[in-house]
Scaffold this motif. Structure first.
Motif, PDB file in Angstrom:
ATOM      1  N   GLY A  12       0.813  -1.218   0.000  1.00  0.00           N
ATOM      2  CA  GLY A  12       0.000   0.000   0.000  1.00  0.00           C
ATOM      3  C   GLY A  12       0.843   1.264   0.000  1.00  0.00           C
ATOM      4  N   ARG A  36      11.047  -0.096   8.109  1.00  0.00           N
ATOM      5  CA  ARG A  36      12.158  -0.579   8.940  1.00  0.00           C
ATOM      6  C   ARG A  36      13.176  -1.396   8.143  1.00  0.00           C
ATOM      7  NH1 ARG A  36       7.991  -4.300  11.176  1.00  0.00           N
ATOM      8  NH2 ARG A  36       7.934  -3.111  13.107  1.00  0.00           N
ATOM      9  N   ARG A  63      13.670  -1.930  -1.691  1.00  0.00           N
ATOM     10  CA  ARG A  63      12.608  -0.919  -1.670  1.00  0.00           C
ATOM     11  C   ARG A  63      12.996   0.347  -2.429  1.00  0.00           C
ATOM     12  NH1 ARG A  63       8.903  -2.704   1.913  1.00  0.00           N
ATOM     13  NH2 ARG A  63       9.817  -3.777   3.663  1.00  0.00           N
ATOM     14  N   ALA A  76      14.177   3.050   8.760  1.00  0.00           N
ATOM     15  CA  ALA A  76      14.305   3.168  10.221  1.00  0.00           C
ATOM     16  C   ALA A  76      13.049   2.598  10.850  1.00  0.00           C
ATOM     17  CB  ALA A  76      14.453   4.641  10.628  1.00  0.00           C
ATOM     18  N   PRO A  77      13.143   2.088  12.078  1.00  0.00           N
ATOM     19  CA  PRO A  77      11.917   1.658  12.750  1.00  0.00           C
ATOM     20  C   PRO A  77      11.080   2.865  13.162  1.00  0.00           C
ATOM     21  CG  PRO A  77      13.830   1.400  14.192  1.00  0.00           C
ATOM     22  CD  PRO A  77      14.355   1.839  12.859  1.00  0.00           C
ATOM     23  N   ILE A  78       9.771   2.741  12.994  1.00  0.00           N
ATOM     24  CA  ILE A  78       8.873   3.795  13.475  1.00  0.00           C
ATOM     25  C   ILE A  78       8.611   3.481  14.951  1.00  0.00           C
ATOM     26  CG2 ILE A  78       6.611   4.882  13.177  1.00  0.00           C
ATOM     27  CD1 ILE A  78       6.751   3.290  10.307  1.00  0.00           C
ATOM     28  N   PHE A 128       3.890 -20.121   7.427  1.00  0.00           N
ATOM     29  CA  PHE A 128       4.412 -19.860   6.072  1.00  0.00           C
ATOM     30  C   PHE A 128       4.124 -18.414   5.683  1.00  0.00           C
ATOM     31  CE2 PHE A 128       0.064 -21.205   5.412  1.00  0.00           C
ATOM     32  CZ  PHE A 128      -0.403 -20.465   4.341  1.00  0.00           C
ATOM     33  N   TYR A 129       3.896 -17.542   6.691  1.00  0.00           N
ATOM     34  CA  TYR A 129       3.562 -16.132   6.427  1.00  0.00           C
ATOM     35  C   TYR A 129       4.776 -15.213   6.477  1.00  0.00           C
ATOM     36  CZ  TYR A 129      -1.524 -16.083   5.955  1.00  0.00           C
ATOM     37  OH  TYR A 129      -2.808 -16.209   5.482  1.00  0.00           O
ATOM     38  N   CYS A 160      -4.740 -12.362   3.658  1.00  0.00           N
ATOM     39  CA  CYS A 160      -5.042 -13.385   2.657  1.00  0.00           C
ATOM     40  C   CYS A 160      -5.793 -14.558   3.290  1.00  0.00           C
ATOM     41  CB  CYS A 160      -3.782 -13.873   1.948  1.00  0.00           C
ATOM     42  SG  CYS A 160      -4.235 -14.734   0.424  1.00  0.00           S
ATOM     43  N   VAL A 256       3.717  -0.336  17.072  1.00  0.00           N
ATOM     44  CA  VAL A 256       3.723   1.125  17.210  1.00  0.00           C
ATOM     45  C   VAL A 256       2.299   1.686  17.136  1.00  0.00           C
ATOM     46  CG1 VAL A 256       4.070   1.740  14.745  1.00  0.00           C
ATOM     47  CG2 VAL A 256       4.973   3.217  16.535  1.00  0.00           C
ATOM     48  N   ALA A 290      -3.454  -2.664   7.737  1.00  0.00           N
ATOM     49  CA  ALA A 290      -3.433  -1.955   9.018  1.00  0.00           C
ATOM     50  C   ALA A 290      -4.823  -1.498   9.458  1.00  0.00           C
ATOM     51  CB  ALA A 290      -2.501  -0.739   8.929  1.00  0.00           C
ATOM     52  N   PHE A 381       0.103 -12.974 -11.432  1.00  0.00           N
ATOM     53  CA  PHE A 381      -0.048 -11.928 -10.415  1.00  0.00           C
ATOM     54  C   PHE A 381       1.319 -11.342 -10.015  1.00  0.00           C
ATOM     55  CE2 PHE A 381      -1.275 -10.768  -5.858  1.00  0.00           C
ATOM     56  CZ  PHE A 381      -2.109  -9.729  -6.221  1.00  0.00           C
TER      57      PHE A 381
HETATM   58  C1  LIG Z   1       1.344 -16.165   2.557  1.00  0.00           C
HETATM   59  C2  LIG Z   1       0.640 -14.986   1.997  1.00  0.00           C
HETATM   60  C3  LIG Z   1      -0.046 -15.097   0.794  1.00  0.00           C
HETATM   61  C4  LIG Z   1      -0.737 -14.015   0.263  1.00  0.00           C
HETATM   62  N1  LIG Z   1      -1.379 -14.159  -0.929  1.00  0.00           N
HETATM   63  C5  LIG Z   1      -2.028 -13.113  -1.467  1.00  0.00           C
HETATM   64  C6  LIG Z   1      -2.665 -13.245  -2.736  1.00  0.00           C
HETATM   65  O1  LIG Z   1      -2.603 -14.292  -3.385  1.00  0.00           O
HETATM   66  N2  LIG Z   1      -3.332 -12.170  -3.226  1.00  0.00           N
HETATM   67  C7  LIG Z   1      -3.388 -10.992  -2.536  1.00  0.00           C
HETATM   68  O2  LIG Z   1      -4.023 -10.049  -3.034  1.00  0.00           O
HETATM   69  N3  LIG Z   1      -2.796 -10.838  -1.332  1.00  0.00           N
HETATM   70  C8  LIG Z   1      -2.108 -11.866  -0.783  1.00  0.00           C
HETATM   71  N4  LIG Z   1      -1.470 -11.717   0.423  1.00  0.00           N
HETATM   72  C9  LIG Z   1      -1.690 -10.513   1.233  1.00  0.00           C
HETATM   73  C10 LIG Z   1      -0.869  -9.305   0.805  1.00  0.00           C
HETATM   74  O3  LIG Z   1       0.493  -9.622   0.701  1.00  0.00           O
HETATM   75  C11 LIG Z   1      -1.088  -8.210   1.857  1.00  0.00           C
HETATM   76  O4  LIG Z   1      -2.467  -8.026   2.073  1.00  0.00           O
HETATM   77  C12 LIG Z   1      -0.487  -6.887   1.407  1.00  0.00           C
HETATM   78  O5  LIG Z   1       0.889  -7.010   1.229  1.00  0.00           O
HETATM   79  C13 LIG Z   1      -0.800  -5.806   2.441  1.00  0.00           C
HETATM   80  O6  LIG Z   1      -0.185  -4.601   2.079  1.00  0.00           O
HETATM   81  P1  LIG Z   1       0.089  -3.478   3.190  1.00  0.00           P
HETATM   82  O7  LIG Z   1       0.723  -2.354   2.481  1.00  0.00           O
HETATM   83  O8  LIG Z   1      -1.131  -3.248   3.978  1.00  0.00           O
HETATM   84  O9  LIG Z   1       1.135  -4.162   4.197  1.00  0.00           O
HETATM   85  P2  LIG Z   1       2.588  -4.718   3.871  1.00  0.00           P
HETATM   86  O10 LIG Z   1       2.779  -4.932   2.417  1.00  0.00           O
HETATM   87  O11 LIG Z   1       2.779  -5.895   4.770  1.00  0.00           O
HETATM   88  O12 LIG Z   1       3.556  -3.529   4.303  1.00  0.00           O
HETATM   89  C14 LIG Z   1       3.681  -3.076   5.618  1.00  0.00           C
HETATM   90  C15 LIG Z   1       5.051  -2.423   5.737  1.00  0.00           C
HETATM   91  O13 LIG Z   1       5.115  -1.674   6.946  1.00  0.00           O
HETATM   92  C16 LIG Z   1       6.417  -1.826   7.505  1.00  0.00           C
HETATM   93  N5  LIG Z   1       6.318  -1.586   8.946  1.00  0.00           N
HETATM   94  C17 LIG Z   1       5.375  -2.058   9.793  1.00  0.00           C
HETATM   95  N6  LIG Z   1       5.586  -1.603  11.041  1.00  0.00           N
HETATM   96  C18 LIG Z   1       6.708  -0.837  10.974  1.00  0.00           C
HETATM   97  C19 LIG Z   1       7.460  -0.099  11.962  1.00  0.00           C
HETATM   98  N7  LIG Z   1       7.093  -0.045  13.253  1.00  0.00           N
HETATM   99  N8  LIG Z   1       8.552   0.558  11.558  1.00  0.00           N
HETATM  100  C20 LIG Z   1       8.945   0.551  10.233  1.00  0.00           C
HETATM  101  N9  LIG Z   1       8.281  -0.137   9.282  1.00  0.00           N
HETATM  102  C21 LIG Z   1       7.180  -0.822   9.648  1.00  0.00           C
HETATM  103  C22 LIG Z   1       6.785  -3.279   7.178  1.00  0.00           C
HETATM  104  O14 LIG Z   1       8.194  -3.464   7.187  1.00  0.00           O
HETATM  105  C23 LIG Z   1       6.170  -3.450   5.789  1.00  0.00           C
HETATM  106  O15 LIG Z   1       7.110  -3.193   4.769  1.00  0.00           O
HETATM  107  C24 LIG Z   1      -0.732 -12.778   0.963  1.00  0.00           C
HETATM  108  C25 LIG Z   1      -0.036 -12.644   2.163  1.00  0.00           C
HETATM  109  C26 LIG Z   1       0.655 -13.727   2.674  1.00  0.00           C
HETATM  110  C27 LIG Z   1       1.430 -13.592   3.974  1.00  0.00           C
END
Ligand SMILES: Cc1cc2nc3c(=O)[nH]c(=O)nc-3n(C[C@H](O)[C@H](O)[C@H](O)COP(=O)(O)OP(=O)(O)OC[C@H]3O[C@@H](n4cnc5c(N)ncnc54)[C@H](O)[C@@H]3O)c2cc1C
Length: 417
Positions: A12, A36, A63, A76-78, A128-129, A160, A256, A290, A381
């Protein structure tokens, strides 16, 4: 100069940085993204790693190369979010002030939430996550010769929500190909009353699990894992014995979010389901896993949310009313093994329906039934993720709002043919 800060450079945060950099003038708005870790993982690929179908190194990219050049990336960590001061604190004590904040910190597994789950972690109990979990499980599956494989979902919501089902189907196929299927009892243990949250999809998937000889243990709320005796113990006293446990532990928002008082009990941010603005702060928006919205936590959903969030950030910046646009659209390919996958397309109002996608009659993808074409689309995909989704580009033929074209509604109760 105004400041937009995006927390998290995952699916996102990255897509949003691209869309907003195209829309907000660089002379008026500085955009900073904080994460982070320097590595971006293609998380859907984690499903395939345990079966040797994807090599872990092919799922990761830096990234820095995924963001537009005129967006600042801070690795950096938030450590804190202070909405009263409009400020984020990052590792090293630095403060990042913001005018508008987007929370895109996703969610992660929290195996420590279930007593005993970590007692024999990555020996007899696996996830496996995560990159480490899927790689460790690949090594274990290679040497597994037979016994009970329990695929376990601890608690909803999880990201997922179809991934554990896909794991069970792929395990069936994996052991079939190795000539071990008769030696492995696969059991799917879920807190839901069926294999999936949506009734029509749950019925179709339940039938397929039955055909594949995968037992389902529904309504199972795990109180603890007895690692020494190798069994899951439910609050209602039921027990599920296993030789190998593959668990999707409780999923939680980032620490956080909880520590900053912005989350609910699972650290998800209370968010308006249609505008995707935080329910408590007018200059905070939330995208992806989130948020506590009742949509699936999936990359496709993040993609469909991105333009609503971007549009509302622009509107908030200009002091205009927000658009309540996001309809909960989700589009998921469910790997069912044996070279086939099921496609489901749904939103807040409409549950997965049979039919053709994306076009009526010609499809070409069938909805709610296994097909080879869906399997190939699932594999496609990955390049689509890197090339289009992360850049915030529209997907060909798939609109952000769910379309009814090609979908067949069941006849209304009492209607005659
Ligand atoms: C096994 C598996 C299979 C999946 N299969 C599918 C699928 O087939 N199709 C599909 O659409 N989706 C699938 N997903 C789900 C998809 O990957 C997630 O829904 C999507 O990546 C969410 O995006 P996001 O931006 O919300 O979070 P994320 O992409 O997880 O990004 C969150 C980011 O925030 C950063 N972050 C968090 N807290 C902190 C902090 N305190 N300080 C600094 N950085 C921080 C993390 O490092 C991370 O980079 C799958 C997920 C998994 C685990």
């Amino acid at each position: 100069m105004k400041r937009l800060v995006i927390l998290g450079a995952g699916t996102g945060g990255t897509a949003l940085a691209h869309i907003l950099r195209r829309r907000l003038s660089p002379a008026a708005w500085a955009i900073t993204v904080v994460d982070r870790s320097p590595d971006h993982y293609y998380q859907p690929g984690f499903l395939f790693v345990p079966f040797g179908l994807y090599a872990p190194r092919r799922l990761v990219r830096e990234r820095a190369g995924l963001l537009p050049g005129d967006v600042e990336l801070v690795i950096a960590p938030i450590e804190g979010i202070d909405p009263a001061a409009n400020e984020v604190r990052i590792g090293g004590g630095e403060a990042l002030p913001y005018d508008i904040l987007v929370i895109a910190t996703g969610c992660d597994i929290a195996p420590g939430e279930t007593p005993g789950l970590l007692d024999d972690w990555r020996v007899t109990a696996f996830d496996f996550y995560t990159p480490g979990g899927s790689a460790a499980l690949a090594r274990r599956l290679e040497s597994f010769q037979g016994g009970t494989l329990a695929v376990h979902v601890n608690e909803m919501p999880i990201k997922c929500p179809v991934a554990p089902l896909e794991f069970a189907f792929l395990a069936d196929w994996h052991f079939l190909r190795r000539g071990l299927r008769e030696a492995v009892d696969i059991v799917f243990v879920t807190p839901l009353s069926g294999p999936f949250t949506k009734p029509a999809a749950s019925a179709a998937l339940g039938a397929l699990l039955g055909e594949r000889g995968i037992r389902v243990v529904p309504d199972f709320a795990a109180e603890r894992v007895d690692a020494a005796a190798r069994k899951l113990v439910g609050y209602d006293g039921r027990e599920v014995a296993y030789d190998l446990l593959v668990s999707v532990p409780t999923n939680m928002g980032d620490q956080v979010v909880g520590d900053s008082g912005l989350g609910d009990e699972l650290r998800f941010v209370p968010t308006d389901p249609k505008t995707l603005r935080s329910k408590s702060h007018e200059n905070i928006f939330v995208i992806g896993d989130a948020a506590n919205v009742p949509a699936s936590k999936a990359g496709s959903v993040v993609h469909f949310q991105a333009r609503t969030v971007a549009g509302n950030v622009e509107r908030a910046a200009a002091g205009r009313p927000l658009a309540a646009e996001f309809d909960g659209h989700a589009n998921c390919f469910i790997e069912t093994g044996r070279g086939r996958a099921i496609l489901i397309d749904f939103n807040y109002e409409v549950e997965p329906l049979p039919g053709r996608f994306p076009f009526p009659l010609v499809g070409p993808l069938p909805l709610l039934k296994p097909s080879r074409l869906n399997h190939w689309a699932k594999l496609a995909f990955r390049p689509i993720y890197w090339r289009l989704m992360l850049r915030g580009r529209p997907l060909p033929f798939i609109s952000d709002r769910m379309a009814m074209a090609g979908k067949k509604r069941p006849p209304a109760a009492g209607a005659t043919a």
